[in-house]
Design a protein around this motif. Sequence first.
Motif: not given
Ligand SMILES: *Cc1c(COP(=O)(O)O)cnc(C)c1O
Length: 379
Positions: A57-59, A83-84, A86-87, A129, A155, A157-158, A179, A181, A184, A191, A323
């Motif tokens: 995962s991105c996390t 932000t999400f 887990t950032t 992010v 970060d 992720a996107q 990410s 996920h 995405k 993932g 968020y």
């Molecule tokens: C989706 C997302 C994450 C987490 O991604 P995972 O793969 O679900 O762990 C973290 N940060 C941001 C900005 C995201 O959009």
Amino acid sequence: MSIRIPFNKPYMTGKELYYIANAHASRHLSGDGDFTRACNKWLQKLSGSPTVLLTHSCTAALEMSALLCDIKPGDEVIVPSFTFVTTVSSFVMRGAVPVFVEIRPDTLNMDEKQIEENITEKTKAIVPVHYAGVGCEMDTIMRIAKDHGLRVVEDNAQGVMSSYKGKPLGSFGDLAAVSFHETKNIISGEGGAIYINDTSLKEKAEIIREKGTNRARFFRGQVDKYTWEDLGSSYLPSEILAAFLYAQMEEADKITNTRLAIWDRYHQAFEDLEKKGKLRRPIVPKECQHNAHMYYLLLNSLEERTEFIAKMREKEIGCVFHYLPLHDSPAGKKFGRYAKELPVTKKVSDTLVRLPLWVGLEKDGNQDYVIENALKILG
Ligand SMILES: *Cc1c(COP(=O)(O)O)cnc(C)c1O
């Protein structure tokens, strides 16, 4: 209950099961087989990053980043509040104090002008992010980090397939996390991956990812037995997941171009309502090439947004918001701090709404139906 136009509909290229069958036949099901290596290589080529390692995962990639930055209890990290989770939580897991900063009203990315005033002698890292796959002001952020000797963890992720001033997102910081996920653009259900741009961190990253052992070196024949060397966890995805992901990577250009066309269509459709002051559309600075991860509208109030989402729902169209500001969340208050109020974050959190955006929306009048209804409700 099915809905006519869901908010998200994961796109499959059609080759995922074939590659999974290949992984199955190879009898290599744990991590770091041929598909994982192919995915790492694809991401290296895309980003120009010297080392990329798939994670589950991105996390996981962000948690690895916190370990690689050697975050210790009491260290501070500068993060956006918008932000999400887990950032931020990935660093808090190592004992960091998140220092929340405001976002820019245009891109909704961390406001680079408010970073320096938040730096103290305890600051260790900045975590920008790239919201909606639109790059942060990386020249400024990297200069600040250099001036103050700070780590930068993107970060991203996107932002797979996006760039800033022609350079891929994720290639600026010491480290970056992406990410895959299913929400995405390019997916494997769950993932992610970590980009290791500071080559001095490569060996440590391999150890952290392999449960704190030097197993990667063992497999390369560099040591004759493997042992516990450092902190770490199990951050590898299985080959089955990598096989799925590889099918998606092969179509990444097609996926991105289709999404960009959908994005552009939305953008044109809402131009008039923006002129009438009913809403604000996304702003993409000219130095940023985005990947159409998201199409959102900023409405004028929380009440308008609540009503809009409910009315779209009646038409069986899924729209969502995010968020909730992290600085104002129970855990954010417990673990973090912020120097001053964050009015842009608060306002955007109340008024942003995301419209459906997935490959297939462009077909069968699906997007027409979304646009038609949105214009009726907002007009
Ligand atoms: C989706 C997302 C994450 C987490 O991604 P995972 O793969 O679900 O762990 C973290 N940060 C941001 C900005 C995201 O959009």
